[in-house]
Motif scaffolding. Sequence first.
Motif, PDB file in Angstrom:
ATOM      1  N   LEU A  76       0.813  -1.152  -0.159  1.00 48.92           N
ATOM      2  CA  LEU A  76      -0.048   0.106  -0.115  1.00 48.92           C
ATOM      3  C   LEU A  76       0.934   1.067  -0.013  1.00 48.92           C
ATOM      4  O   LEU A  76       1.939   1.274   0.900  1.00 48.92           O
TER       5      LEU A  76
ATOM      6  N   TYR B 162      -4.354   7.187  -1.158  1.00 50.79           N
ATOM      7  CA  TYR B 162      -3.637   5.884  -0.875  1.00 50.79           C
ATOM      8  C   TYR B 162      -3.792   4.983  -2.164  1.00 50.79           C
ATOM      9  O   TYR B 162      -4.779   5.149  -2.962  1.00 50.79           O
TER      10      TYR B 162
ATOM     11  N   CYS C  99      -3.316   0.770  -3.589  1.00 55.93           N
ATOM     12  CA  CYS C  99      -3.100  -0.351  -3.302  1.00 55.93           C
ATOM     13  C   CYS C  99      -3.806  -1.091  -4.350  1.00 55.93           C
ATOM     14  O   CYS C  99      -5.065  -1.313  -4.665  1.00 55.93           O
TER      15      CYS C  99
ATOM     16  N   ARG D 264     -11.635  -1.298   9.890  1.00 56.96           N
ATOM     17  CA  ARG D 264     -12.047  -1.545   8.734  1.00 56.96           C
ATOM     18  C   ARG D 264     -11.335  -0.576   7.508  1.00 56.96           C
ATOM     19  O   ARG D 264     -10.724  -1.116   6.488  1.00 56.96           O
ATOM     20  N   GLY D 265     -11.197   0.510   7.905  1.00 56.53           N
ATOM     21  CA  GLY D 265     -10.480   1.436   6.969  1.00 56.53           C
ATOM     22  C   GLY D 265      -8.899   1.510   7.042  1.00 56.53           C
ATOM     23  O   GLY D 265      -8.170   2.155   6.536  1.00 56.53           O
TER      24      GLY D 265
ATOM     25  N   ASN E  77      -4.674   0.309   7.122  1.00 59.32           N
ATOM     26  CA  ASN E  77      -3.972  -0.014   6.105  1.00 59.32           C
ATOM     27  C   ASN E  77      -3.916  -1.638   5.883  1.00 59.32           C
ATOM     28  O   ASN E  77      -4.065  -2.259   4.661  1.00 59.32           O
TER      29      ASN E  77
ATOM     30  N   GLN F 295      -6.910  -2.758   4.430  1.00 56.70           N
ATOM     31  CA  GLN F 295      -7.262  -2.494   2.908  1.00 56.70           C
ATOM     32  C   GLN F 295      -6.161  -3.171   2.079  1.00 56.70           C
ATOM     33  O   GLN F 295      -6.520  -3.727   0.811  1.00 56.70           O
TER      34      GLN F 295
ATOM     35  N   LEU G  11      -8.232  -6.564   1.852  1.00 61.80           N
ATOM     36  CA  LEU G  11      -9.027  -6.625   0.916  1.00 61.80           C
ATOM     37  C   LEU G  11      -8.802  -6.489  -0.558  1.00 61.80           C
ATOM     38  O   LEU G  11      -9.175  -7.057  -1.493  1.00 61.80           O
TER      39      LEU G  11
ATOM     40  N   TYR H 254     -12.489  -8.460   5.621  1.00 59.05           N
ATOM     41  CA  TYR H 254     -12.051  -7.948   6.942  1.00 59.05           C
ATOM     42  C   TYR H 254     -12.286  -9.038   8.059  1.00 59.05           C
ATOM     43  O   TYR H 254     -11.727  -9.344   8.920  1.00 59.05           O
TER      44      TYR H 254
END
Length: 338
Positions: free
Chosen positions: A226, A248, A250, A304-305, A307, A310, A313, A319
């Motif tokens: 990321l 960001y 990724c 959940r948000g 690094n 993400q 994901l 998650y």
Amino acid sequence: MSAWDQRSTEENTLHIPLRRPDEFTDPVAVITGGWSQERDRSLLSGRTVDDALTGMGIKTHVLDLSVPSGELLARLADMDLAVLAIAGRGAEDGRLQGLLETLGIPYTGSGVLASATGMHKLYAKTLVSAAGVRVPRAVGINSAADTDEEAARIMERLGLPVIVKPVSEGGSIGLHVVTADDFTLSAAISHAEEGEWMAEAFHSGRSVSVGVLEDRHGGVHVLPALEARTPNGVYSYAAKRGSAECDYYCPARISEETLDELRRQAVAAHRALHCYSYSRHDFVVEDDGKAVWLEVNTLPGLSRGGNLAQMALADGLSYEQLLLHILRGAHVDRRARP
């Protein structure tokens, strides 16, 4: 070689099955909060972890580490397992891990050794460098010395620009980039708060994080890197908290050759520090594609948000699957691990 070590040419996805009906039947303690400067971030992780586990039918009890010790011990006595949704001093530095081991309570994440050495940036750099990972030159700051003399010593060793920051804080808390002369460096040193501080050679480039997941047999899987882009090229505390402009990407926008090097260095650092189950490694990728390892997060944020979520994901890992991997990692004999 473990299947976790091999990345499929057809599909780069780590499959973690959702919980079975007979898993995690006893209450799970979600330890969060604490008293460090990362308390707010810890509380966010704790809330989202608790919501997700509850949604999967797992019984939880949220425990704030900052409660009186007697209350904390009494509530832990009824817990079968502890999820460490917490960061910073008193939690990420091995002290909490030592308490849980003394009480005989399985917990998620790395053990005492990795937590203590990983949190101490100077010790961590020494161990990681010995494993062949490229790290920036750094020196400890002698707070008892004359600030002008100390600034001159640091400039002689590292030159400019340098970063002045605490040795044992996370989230880039207290970080100062010094680009001017020794007077400015003297000022940065003199404004250092209590605790141990360090100076580190500044490397400009892209801020990139790499997540490592490890199974119970030592096999590893590296998540997509990321990239965090900030206007001044410094991934500061404000940027990580979302109060400064930050974009960001990724996967990160870097070459496959550099990505391969990041994966290798992240795994080497993970193992050199004796991390376990999961870790996140922060790098700077310079304009020539060379990567410089900055630090490890043995308890990266679990919102959940965040690094790590993400990166998971982007690898096709939900998650909930990420949390289950972390939760299952608690069932390890700590007597056989550092």
